[in-house]
Design an enzyme around this catalytic site. Structure first.
Site, PDB file in Angstrom:
ATOM      1  N   CYS A 113       0.820  -1.228   0.000  1.00 37.03           N
ATOM      2  CA  CYS A 113       0.000   0.000   0.000  1.00 37.03           C
ATOM      3  C   CYS A 113       0.845   1.266   0.000  1.00 37.03           C
ATOM      4  CB  CYS A 113      -0.934   0.001   1.204  1.00 37.03           C
ATOM      5  SG  CYS A 113      -1.998  -1.443   1.212  1.00 37.03           S
ATOM      6  N   HIS A 258      -3.695   6.826   1.592  1.00 40.55           N
ATOM      7  CA  HIS A 258      -3.963   5.514   1.011  1.00 40.55           C
ATOM      8  C   HIS A 258      -5.354   5.108   1.482  1.00 40.55           C
ATOM      9  CE1 HIS A 258      -4.207   1.337   0.321  1.00 40.55           C
ATOM     10  NE2 HIS A 258      -3.999   1.002   1.578  1.00 40.55           N
ATOM     11  N   ASN A 288     -10.197  -1.027  -1.358  1.00 40.46           N
ATOM     12  CA  ASN A 288      -8.761  -0.789  -1.167  1.00 40.46           C
ATOM     13  C   ASN A 288      -8.025  -1.312  -2.401  1.00 40.46           C
ATOM     14  OD1 ASN A 288      -6.056  -1.031  -0.434  1.00 40.46           O
ATOM     15  ND2 ASN A 288      -6.513  -1.621   1.670  1.00 40.46           N
TER      16      ASN A 288
HETATM   17  N1  ACO Z   1     -18.324 -10.111   7.065  1.00 39.14           N
HETATM   18  C1  ACO Z   1     -18.900 -10.468   8.208  1.00 39.14           C
HETATM   19  N2  ACO Z   1     -18.227 -10.816   9.298  1.00 39.14           N
HETATM   20  C2  ACO Z   1     -16.885 -10.784   9.224  1.00 39.14           C
HETATM   21  C3  ACO Z   1     -16.212 -10.425   8.047  1.00 39.14           C
HETATM   22  C4  ACO Z   1     -16.988 -10.090   6.932  1.00 39.14           C
HETATM   23  N3  ACO Z   1     -16.451  -9.726   5.766  1.00 39.14           N
HETATM   24  N4  ACO Z   1     -14.881 -10.488   8.279  1.00 39.14           N
HETATM   25  C5  ACO Z   1     -14.719 -10.870   9.546  1.00 39.14           C
HETATM   26  N5  ACO Z   1     -15.936 -11.055  10.123  1.00 39.14           N
HETATM   27  C6  ACO Z   1     -16.245 -11.487  11.479  1.00 39.14           C
HETATM   28  C7  ACO Z   1     -15.108 -12.175  12.172  1.00 39.14           C
HETATM   29  O1  ACO Z   1     -15.051 -13.515  11.792  1.00 39.14           O
HETATM   30  C8  ACO Z   1     -15.480 -11.989  13.611  1.00 39.14           C
HETATM   31  O2  ACO Z   1     -16.430 -12.946  13.953  1.00 39.14           O
HETATM   32  P1  ACO Z   1     -16.438 -13.614  15.427  1.00 39.14           P
HETATM   33  O3  ACO Z   1     -16.655 -12.461  16.374  1.00 39.14           O
HETATM   34  O4  ACO Z   1     -17.571 -14.579  15.354  1.00 39.14           O
HETATM   35  O5  ACO Z   1     -15.083 -14.232  15.586  1.00 39.14           O
HETATM   36  C9  ACO Z   1     -16.168 -10.635  13.625  1.00 39.14           C
HETATM   37  O6  ACO Z   1     -16.517 -10.342  12.264  1.00 39.14           O
HETATM   38  C10 ACO Z   1     -15.284  -9.526  14.141  1.00 39.14           C
HETATM   39  O7  ACO Z   1     -13.997  -9.713  13.561  1.00 39.14           O
HETATM   40  P2  ACO Z   1     -12.823  -8.772  13.881  1.00 39.14           P
HETATM   41  O8  ACO Z   1     -11.653  -9.087  12.994  1.00 39.14           O
HETATM   42  O9  ACO Z   1     -12.628  -8.738  15.363  1.00 39.14           O
HETATM   43  O10 ACO Z   1     -13.494  -7.418  13.408  1.00 39.14           O
HETATM   44  P3  ACO Z   1     -13.025  -6.008  13.642  1.00 39.14           P
HETATM   45  O11 ACO Z   1     -14.070  -5.250  14.327  1.00 39.14           O
HETATM   46  O12 ACO Z   1     -11.623  -5.933  14.141  1.00 39.14           O
HETATM   47  O13 ACO Z   1     -13.006  -5.497  12.135  1.00 39.14           O
HETATM   48  C11 ACO Z   1     -11.517  -5.095  10.321  1.00 39.14           C
HETATM   49  C12 ACO Z   1     -12.214  -6.146  11.145  1.00 39.14           C
HETATM   50  C13 ACO Z   1     -12.545  -4.277   9.545  1.00 39.14           C
HETATM   51  C14 ACO Z   1     -10.606  -5.786   9.304  1.00 39.14           C
HETATM   52  C15 ACO Z   1     -10.719  -4.193  11.273  1.00 39.14           C
HETATM   53  O14 ACO Z   1      -9.844  -4.940  12.050  1.00 39.14           O
HETATM   54  C16 ACO Z   1      -9.998  -3.134  10.555  1.00 39.14           C
HETATM   55  O15 ACO Z   1     -10.570  -2.148  10.166  1.00 39.14           O
HETATM   56  N6  ACO Z   1      -8.674  -3.369  10.382  1.00 39.14           N
HETATM   57  C17 ACO Z   1      -7.884  -2.516   9.575  1.00 39.14           C
HETATM   58  C18 ACO Z   1      -7.344  -3.317   8.495  1.00 39.14           C
HETATM   59  C19 ACO Z   1      -7.709  -2.829   7.136  1.00 39.14           C
HETATM   60  O16 ACO Z   1      -8.616  -2.074   6.890  1.00 39.14           O
HETATM   61  N7  ACO Z   1      -6.938  -3.298   6.223  1.00 39.14           N
HETATM   62  C20 ACO Z   1      -7.077  -2.894   4.901  1.00 39.14           C
HETATM   63  C21 ACO Z   1      -5.958  -3.474   4.151  1.00 39.14           C
HETATM   64  S1  ACO Z   1      -4.431  -3.057   4.838  1.00 39.14           S
HETATM   65  C22 ACO Z   1      -4.014  -1.591   4.381  1.00 39.14           C
HETATM   66  O17 ACO Z   1      -4.389  -1.129   3.348  1.00 39.14           O
HETATM   67  C23 ACO Z   1      -3.220  -0.814   5.278  1.00 39.14           C
END
Ligand code: ACO
Length: 331
Positions: A113, A258, A288
């Site tokens: 990224c 980004h 993304n």
């Molecule tokens: N749809 C539905 N449920 C989902 C999905 C989905 N696509 N993906 C994960 N879940 C579920 C998980 O399995 C979990 O279920 P569980 O509670 O039964 O175990 C639940 O949702 C919560 O999962 P978490 O990973 O704890 O969710 P969180 O609130 O942390 O959100 C997210 C996940 C959106 C990825 C968050 O961590 C985030 O915003 N991280 C930043 C990473 C990012 O945006 N990366 C982009 C690429 S990297 C970059 O460009 C820098």
């Protein structure tokens, strides 16, 4: 004093729009979950035979037209991608061939990224030293062929999209204008927190049926850790380049981050004390697009008139590696 200026920008996204509702048909997810967690409403997916170099070609042709230039006036191609057309050679040579030019160097950048900013840092140094005069800087990604459309891969499958963005760069001696600073960083301690384990040349052979069956070619992400680092590293990177020029946040006319995730962008804006109108966000429409996200956002910003000549524009990125960086440009 010679600095690097942006002569023209261009972008291309595939025709196919994939909504969150469509993804609900492939995996256990929901439009609400995706919007709430990432801000994404839809993304584009490349056609079956459409690679990163094909998309970059169209984006380049658009930028060349805007610049009133021909492809053979480009004397160097710097291309950032994590989704290369082929394992080797790099995607830059395929783009070069499609543009109908030969002989000019093609440098491929593998910095996820932050790839576009790593590319900008290199291109800026080339131009300032007089090594090259017209550099095509590209970010292009086809993620739709690497994600897994099942509940197992849903954490990353819903986030990524396809597209290409380019900039044509050249020297300017106009006082105060151009790239004022670029800084990039990396911390390999976190390499496996956002990565694709396969193919992997540390294994012999580098790809096996078992790896494919286990889904090891898809992106794996420790989402919370990525979030935590992104919201601290992105503001720090921007502040670092502001300091080089003796500027402060208040001096910025626009910040192009980004497009990782809407919540990350909002947290970065809040942390920096930036108002909404000073941070450009288009993740709702494209998801993304990794190395392509900054040049796509930049192009849209320029097209919409949200950046005017003389504006102070900040860039900041964070991604897999971990890598991060910032840039400051007097437009
Ligand atoms: N749809 C539905 N449920 C989902 C999905 C989905 N696509 N993906 C994960 N879940 C579920 C998980 O399995 C979990 O279920 P569980 O509670 O039964 O175990 C639940 O949702 C919560 O999962 P978490 O990973 O704890 O969710 P969180 O609130 O942390 O959100 C997210 C996940 C959106 C990825 C968050 O961590 C985030 O915003 N991280 C930043 C990473 C990012 O945006 N990366 C982009 C690429 S990297 C970059 O460009 C820098």
């Amino acid at each position: 004093m010679v600095r690097t200026e942006f002569i023209a920008t261009g972008m291309y996204v595939p025709e196919r729009v994939v909504t969150n509702q469509e993804l609900e048909g492939y995996m256990d997810t929901s439009d609400e979950w995706i919007r709430q967690r990432s801000g994404i409403e839809e993304r584009r997916w490349a056609a079956e035979d459409e690679g990163g170099s094909d998309m970059a070609k169209v984006a380049t042709e658009r930028a060349l037209e805007a610049a009133g230039m021909e492809a053979d006036e480009i004397d160097c191609i710097v291309l950032a991608t994590i989704s290369p057309d082929h394992f080797f050679p790099g995607t830059g040579v395929f783009l070069q061939r499609k543009l109908g030019v030969t002989g000019v160097p093609c440098l491929d950048i593998r910095n996820q990224c932050t790839g576009f900013l790593y590319g900008l840092e290199v291109a800026d140094a080339f131009i300032k030293t007089g090594q090259y005069r017209r550099i095509l800087l590209v970010g292009t990604e086809v993620h739709s062929s690497g994600i897994i459309l099942s509940t197992e891969g849903r954490d990353t499958a819903v986030l990524f999209g396809d597209g290409a963005g380019v900039a044509i760069l050249g020297p300017t001696e106009e006082d105060g204008r151009g790239v004022l600073g670029v800084r990039t960083h990396a911390d390999g301690q976190h390499a496996e927190k956002l990565w694709a384990p396969a193919p992997a040349c540390v294994n012999k052979p580098f790809i096996t049926k078992a790896m494919i069956d286990e889904g090891l070619t898809r992106p794996f992400m420790e989402g919370r850790d990525v979030f935590k680092h992104a919201v601290t590293k992105m503001p720090a990177a921007l502040n670092e380049v502001l300091e080089i020029g003796g500027f402060s946040i208040e001096d910025l006319d626009m910040v192009i981050p980004h497009q990782a995730n809407m919540r990350i962008a909002q947290a970065v804006a809040k942390g920096l004390g930036l108002t909404d109108d000073k941070m450009y966000i288009n993740i709702q429409r494209y998801g993304n697009t990794t190395a392509a996200s900054i040049p796509i956002a930049l192009h849209e910003c320029v097209q919409e008139g949200a950046i005017q000549r003389g504006d102070l524009v900040g860039f900041t990125a964070f991604g897999s590696g971990f890598t991060w960086g910032g840039a400051l440009v007097r437009w």
